[in-house]
Design a protein around this motif. Structure first.
Motif, PDB file in Angstrom:
ATOM      1  N   GLU A  92      -1.985 117.897  37.129  1.00 43.15           N
ATOM      2  CA  GLU A  92      -3.328 117.335  36.947  1.00 43.15           C
ATOM      3  C   GLU A  92      -3.295 115.817  36.867  1.00 43.15           C
ATOM      4  N   THR A  93      -2.236 115.245  36.299  1.00 38.06           N
ATOM      5  CA  THR A  93      -2.105 113.793  36.260  1.00 38.06           C
ATOM      6  C   THR A  93      -1.944 113.226  37.670  1.00 38.06           C
ATOM      7  N   HIS A  94      -1.382 114.018  38.576  1.00 37.71           N
ATOM      8  CA  HIS A  94      -1.290 113.638  39.998  1.00 37.71           C
ATOM      9  C   HIS A  94      -2.620 113.842  40.730  1.00 37.71           C
ATOM     10  N   GLY A  95      -3.606 114.405  40.059  1.00 39.72           N
ATOM     11  CA  GLY A  95      -4.885 114.696  40.720  1.00 39.72           C
ATOM     12  C   GLY A  95      -4.914 116.052  41.389  1.00 39.72           C
ATOM     13  N   TRP A 154       1.325 128.587  42.143  1.00 37.21           N
ATOM     14  CA  TRP A 154       1.178 127.504  43.107  1.00 37.21           C
ATOM     15  C   TRP A 154       0.644 126.260  42.415  1.00 37.21           C
ATOM     16  N   PHE A 155       0.922 125.117  43.030  1.00 38.54           N
ATOM     17  CA  PHE A 155       0.229 123.891  42.648  1.00 38.54           C
ATOM     18  C   PHE A 155      -0.038 123.074  43.902  1.00 38.54           C
ATOM     19  N   SER A 156      -1.145 122.357  43.868  1.00 33.91           N
ATOM     20  CA  SER A 156      -1.540 121.541  45.016  1.00 33.91           C
ATOM     21  C   SER A 156      -1.589 120.076  44.603  1.00 33.91           C
ATOM     22  N   ASN A 190      -3.676 111.904  49.562  1.00 36.50           N
ATOM     23  CA  ASN A 190      -3.962 110.499  49.293  1.00 36.50           C
ATOM     24  C   ASN A 190      -3.453 110.144  47.911  1.00 36.50           C
ATOM     25  N   PRO A 191      -2.902 108.953  47.744  1.00 40.61           N
ATOM     26  CA  PRO A 191      -2.314 108.576  46.438  1.00 40.61           C
ATOM     27  C   PRO A 191      -3.366 108.493  45.349  1.00 40.61           C
ATOM     28  N   VAL A 192      -2.947 108.803  44.110  1.00 42.09           N
ATOM     29  CA  VAL A 192      -3.816 108.637  42.946  1.00 42.09           C
ATOM     30  C   VAL A 192      -3.241 107.530  42.094  1.00 42.09           C
ATOM     31  N   PRO A 193      -4.072 106.769  41.389  1.00 42.44           N
ATOM     32  CA  PRO A 193      -3.536 105.681  40.562  1.00 42.44           C
ATOM     33  C   PRO A 193      -2.726 106.196  39.409  1.00 42.44           C
ATOM     34  N   SER A 194      -1.634 105.510  39.093  1.00 45.06           N
ATOM     35  CA  SER A 194      -0.799 105.913  37.963  1.00 45.06           C
ATOM     36  C   SER A 194      -1.545 105.677  36.670  1.00 45.06           C
TER      37      SER A 194
END
Length: 269
Positions: free
Chosen positions: A239-242, A258-260, A264-268
């Motif tokens: 979830e922290t990765h979006g 599973w995880f998705s 596109n990058p998410v802000p750290s």
């Protein structure tokens, strides 16, 4: 004079509204603090309970060897050392998980993002966990996507998430049962699925699996212990990765986790 009175009334109304909002916000913060305090006490209670048993095993066997070091043959000593090692490994894993949760709950879980080919990440992770799988004669089949999957991730944390899925699949599968790992692209997301053909999970337990300290009634096939924290940590990492996590299971036939992750990058954070 009337204008002054109107001004004072409006100002008093504004200040009163601000005070009401502050009181509501304070009540909300107090509720959050109360929840975190209860959660902390729950974690400490469960952690102490889970640490007591392996610590008792370590102290029990070391006391036996200390009191009568010559009273055991080589086979007995090896067996006791193996049990001590297993107990110590479980304790280390639990402490590591608790430290991860402390970072998560304090909001200090940070991502060190960099670009990786997710296909390579998955292949390397399977190779890393293959020794454990081979020990139970469990083949891991991988279905890769067509071409590279370039993605911004914190590789160490994604490795941690995938390792949890894979080791759980191995842990709860019987020797000889295959595990399937699938990497696919769908809807702008990279999705990794780990599917086993093992025992499955009862329907009324599935929805709670990603909560902290939740264990299903399904037992590992070689007596491997579980802290009940791994899937909760996976959920927070993803979830922290979006991204999102999910599970499907048919009791007696197997499970798939599973995880998705967004391409596109998410802000750290």
């Amino acid at each position: 004079m009337k204008e002054q009175e109107a001004f004072n009334f409006d100002e008093l109304t504004r200040l009163n509204n601000e005070l009401v909002n502050m009181q509501r916000e304070l009540a909300k913060k107090n509720q959050e603090l109360d929840h975190l305090n209860k959660l902390k006490n729950q974690f400490l209670g469960i952690a102490a309970h889970d640490l007591r048993n392996p610590l008792g095993i370590i102290l029990g066997f070391t006391d036996l060897m200390k009191d009568d070091p010559a009273g055991f043959n080589e086979t007995e000593v090896k067996d006791m050392l193996n049990r001590i090692h297993t107990a110590g490994k479980f304790m280390l894993g639990l402490i590591t998980d608790l430290l991860d949760i402390a970072n998560i709950e304090s909001g200090s879980l940070e991502l060190n993002l960099s670009e990786h080919n997710l296909d390579t990440v998955v292949r390397d992770n399977i190779a890393m966990n293959s020794l454990y799988a081979r020990a139970k004669n469990i083949p891991i089949n991988y279905s890769p996507p067509a071409g590279e999957v370039k993605i911004q991730i914190d590789r160490d944390k994604i490795d941690q998430a995938l390792t949890n899925y894979l080791t759980n699949a191995i842990k709860y599968s019987f020797p000889g049962a295959a595990i399937d790992v699938i990497l696919e692209i769908t809807g702008g997301m990279a999705r990794i699925t780990v599917r086993d053909h093992g025992q499955g999970i009862r329907e009324n337990e599935v929805e709670k699996l990603f909560n902290a300290f939740q264990r299903s009634s399904t037992r590992s096939t070689a007596g491997e212990p579980s802290t009940g924290l791994g899937l909760y940590i996976v959920k927070k990492i993803v979830e922290t990765h979006g991204g999102e996590v999910g599970v499907g299971s048919i009791f007696g036939q197997g499970s798939q986790f599973w995880f998705s992750l967004p391409l596109n990058p998410v802000p750290s954070k």
